[in-house]
Structure formats: structure tokens, C-alpha cells
Design a protein around this motif. Structure first.
Motif, short mmCIF file in Angstrom:
data_model
loop_
_atom_site.label_atom_id
_atom_site.label_comp_id
_atom_site.label_asym_id
_atom_site.label_seq_id
_atom_site.Cartn_x
_atom_site.Cartn_y
_atom_site.Cartn_z
N GLY A 218 88.59 10.84 6.19
CA GLY A 218 88.48 10.29 7.53
C GLY A 218 87.06 10.11 8.03
N LYS A 219 86.07 10.54 7.23
CA LYS A 219 84.67 10.36 7.62
C LYS A 219 84.25 8.91 7.41
CE LYS A 219 83.52 14.84 8.09
NZ LYS A 219 82.87 15.49 9.17
N ASP A 220 83.24 8.52 8.11
CA ASP A 220 82.65 7.19 7.96
C ASP A 220 82.12 7.02 6.53
OD1 ASP A 220 81.34 4.70 9.28
OD2 ASP A 220 79.67 5.73 8.29
N ILE A 221 82.25 5.84 5.98
CA ILE A 221 81.84 5.58 4.59
C ILE A 221 80.37 5.89 4.37
CG2 ILE A 221 81.33 3.11 4.88
CD1 ILE A 221 83.12 4.72 1.87
N ASN A 222 79.53 5.66 5.38
CA ASN A 222 78.10 5.99 5.24
C ASN A 222 77.87 7.50 5.20
OD1 ASN A 222 76.74 3.38 5.10
ND2 ASN A 222 77.65 3.08 7.12
N GLU A 223 78.68 8.24 5.93
CA GLU A 223 78.59 9.71 5.88
C GLU A 223 78.97 10.20 4.49
OE1 GLU A 223 79.80 12.35 9.42
OE2 GLU A 223 80.97 10.50 9.66
N ILE A 224 80.02 9.60 3.93
CA ILE A 224 80.46 9.99 2.60
C ILE A 224 79.40 9.64 1.56
CG2 ILE A 224 82.19 9.61 0.79
CD1 ILE A 224 84.22 9.14 3.11
N ALA A 225 78.80 8.48 1.68
CA ALA A 225 77.76 8.06 0.73
C ALA A 225 76.58 9.03 0.76
CB ALA A 225 77.29 6.64 1.04
N ASP A 226 76.28 9.56 1.92
CA ASP A 226 75.15 10.48 2.05
C ASP A 226 75.55 11.95 1.91
OD1 ASP A 226 73.34 8.39 2.39
OD2 ASP A 226 73.67 8.31 4.55
N ALA A 227 76.82 12.19 1.60
CA ALA A 227 77.33 13.55 1.42
C ALA A 227 76.86 14.10 0.08
CB ALA A 227 78.86 13.55 1.47
N PRO A 228 76.83 15.42 -0.05
CA PRO A 228 76.53 16.00 -1.36
C PRO A 228 77.59 15.59 -2.37
CG PRO A 228 76.93 17.71 0.31
CD PRO A 228 77.11 16.40 0.98
#
Length: 68
Positions: free
Chosen positions: A14-24
């Protein structure tokens, strides 16, 4: 974002795709903290984006695709 939820850990669904891309990288299902450490040590990969844009992984993916 269809199809992303089953590829990331529950905390990242459910997180924004940009948040996921920048996730560990351990935000990806099946990638452990130990795996993440190996990726960081070997290729300086820290985030999902780093993994997805790593030249060696892209080269291998291209070679595999051409070999199909």
C-alpha cells in the motif's frame, strides 16, 4: 500498483511506488537482512531502486532474455 503487494513485505504493501523504490532491499519478499548485507557488501546495493538499476543485474537480465 497492481501486483506489487505480493512482491513486498506486509509493512510496504500500500506504500507509494517511490517509497518502495527507495526502501531497503529487504522490503522485497524473500530478501533477508543477511541477503541485503551481501548485496551491499558486493555491489553497494542499499535500496530496491539500486537493485533494479544495477548494471550487472541489467546485463545478466539482457543476456538471459536474448538467450530465450
Amino acid at each position: 500498483m497492481a501486483g506489487i503487494a505480493d512482491k513486498v513485505d506486509k509493512a510496504w504493501e500500500g506504500k507509494d511506488i517511490n517509497e518502495i523504490a527507495d526502501a531497503p532491499v529487504e522490503a522485497l519478499q524473500g530478501v533477508s537482512e543477511a541477503d541485503a548485507k551481501h548485496l551491499k557488501d558486493a555491489f553497494n546495493i542499499k535500496t530496491v531502486r539500486d537493485l533494479g538499476t544495477n548494471k550487472y543485474f541489467l546485463w545478466a537480465q539482457g543476456i538471459a532474455k536474448l538467450a530465450e
